[in-house]
Design an enzyme around this catalytic site. Sequence first.
Site, short mmCIF file in Angstrom:
data_model
loop_
_atom_site.label_atom_id
_atom_site.label_comp_id
_atom_site.label_asym_id
_atom_site.label_seq_id
_atom_site.Cartn_x
_atom_site.Cartn_y
_atom_site.Cartn_z
N HIS A 98 0.81 -1.22 0.00
CA HIS A 98 0.00 0.00 0.00
C HIS A 98 0.84 1.27 0.00
CE1 HIS A 98 -4.14 1.65 0.58
NE2 HIS A 98 -4.43 0.46 0.12
N ASP A 167 -7.96 3.86 9.22
CA ASP A 167 -9.29 3.83 8.60
C ASP A 167 -9.47 2.60 7.70
OD1 ASP A 167 -10.36 6.13 9.74
OD2 ASP A 167 -9.43 7.42 8.24
N GLU A 282 -13.65 12.55 12.96
CA GLU A 282 -12.95 12.83 11.71
C GLU A 282 -13.73 13.91 10.95
OE1 GLU A 282 -11.62 9.85 9.03
OE2 GLU A 282 -10.48 8.74 10.55
#
Length: 538
Positions: A98, A167, A282
């Site tokens: 990632h 997240d 958030e």
Amino acid sequence: MYSPTTFFTITLIVAANLIAATVGLPVSCLPSFPNELSEQITSNSTALYHASIDFGNMTQVYPAGVLRPASDDAIAKLISYYYQSSCPVRVSARGHGHSIHGQAQAANGVVVEMRSLHGSKNSSIFVACHDGSHGSDCYVDVGGGQLWIEVLLATTKLGLAPRTWTDYLYLTVGGTLSNAGVSGQAFRRGPQISNVLEMDVVTGKGEILTCSPSQNSDLFYGVLGGLGQFGIITRARITLEKAPEMVRWLRMGYTNFTEFSKDQEYLISLTREEDGGFDYVEGAIVMGANGCNGNSNGNNWRLSPFKDFPQFEATEDTIFYCLEAGKYYMNSTDQNLVDEEVQRLTSELHYIRGMLGSKDVTYIDFLDRVHQGELKLRSQGLWIVPHPWLCLFVPSSRILEFHDVVFKGILSRNTSGPLLSYPLNRNKWDQRMSAVVPTEEVFYSVCLLRSAVDDWGFYEEQNRQILRACDERKIEVKMYLPHYTEERAWKRHYGEDRWATLLERKAKYDPRGILATGQKIFPFPLPSSIFQNSTVLN
């Protein structure tokens, strides 16, 4: 006339020499592999291709081989072999791939496929509680190649869970701990690196060391947020707490950024024990008439749909600020009590009255919410595309100026992906660790999670423009998931004292400079002169 075999051999040698020259190695330094790992290292074209790319899809760098380790011993043997070799070879750990700018790539070196540890002693998930009960004094030992979703599912079966998350859960433990691990719980529980008790690390010398605040503490603090510069994490011991069962998930809409950010900062100032504050805070910035209700298009995939979210009359030029909050509770909790606490908290906020949506979801579904957005994009062919992301930590005192310069100015209508903005408390970060944050007590995590189906270079140039604008205005941002290509930029990122510490740790734990060279912090091969002004820690 050469035979086909001879011709192929000559071609391979010429190609290898060209590669060696390109990456800065002496022509005589061609990569070789330790014989004892022959069954765990592959140069299969499919494996090499897989290791040459990442989620960013903007760089492609081929390794010479891929190690699929059966244990951390294999990783140690590989690194020890190259540490003692006359020819240095790059070694990079790859989790779930990632990275954005090739940070886990190893040009003409070896990529360690950490997910291959699955099934070994370094991939078991072991939970223990010191007091013999499922209370607060519990921890989980997990392998560095484990995905956080695997940790979540395993621990919640026992009624426990780590205290803070990213997240997106389809990331490896070792990968996020090498950066920081940030999400909406971090204002209260700190980043993931602040919730680690102990680790096993393979250093750049091929040593397997157990480290903690009381054992090999310098390595412990260096590796956490250390961008892989000092070692590869093969095991981490993570603090646990009693797992919530449900989440009251709220979303509130604003069209005024000042009120939006002030409300966010108010919410992260509240304690859970004394003030009954939220457990998750958030925020997202959405440009366009769809507002905060969420939809399935590529620009807004990160914002999960709220089925009954109120509509607001708006135009394509309207900028919405969507504050998200979560309140954790148990199935046995009186629903009236949850309603009262949420009502009390939201009554103090300045969202547009009527623009509030809420829903009750399981704790697991809440934490795994971003994965649903991924599945939608995959179905539309919009997931495996270039991702010119930029994440910055912005001091609270400059967030309004940053908003005007970046969101209203540089970006204008060119979003092409989710924009996140939410505050964090600096006192939840341990400054002995390698991760770098602004000096103010409150700072914002601002992420431009953009996708490019055509010209990703346009967005990369915008990212550079944003950094230049911050530099010109002396907005001292710190890049999260940093990507710099010049030493002076890295020195500025770390600051004089931290840079000196970085050099000392590099000299002590990876003196050949073979680890995580894709970060581009140090030149490769690493000249010994780089340490001439450093005092190696004893």
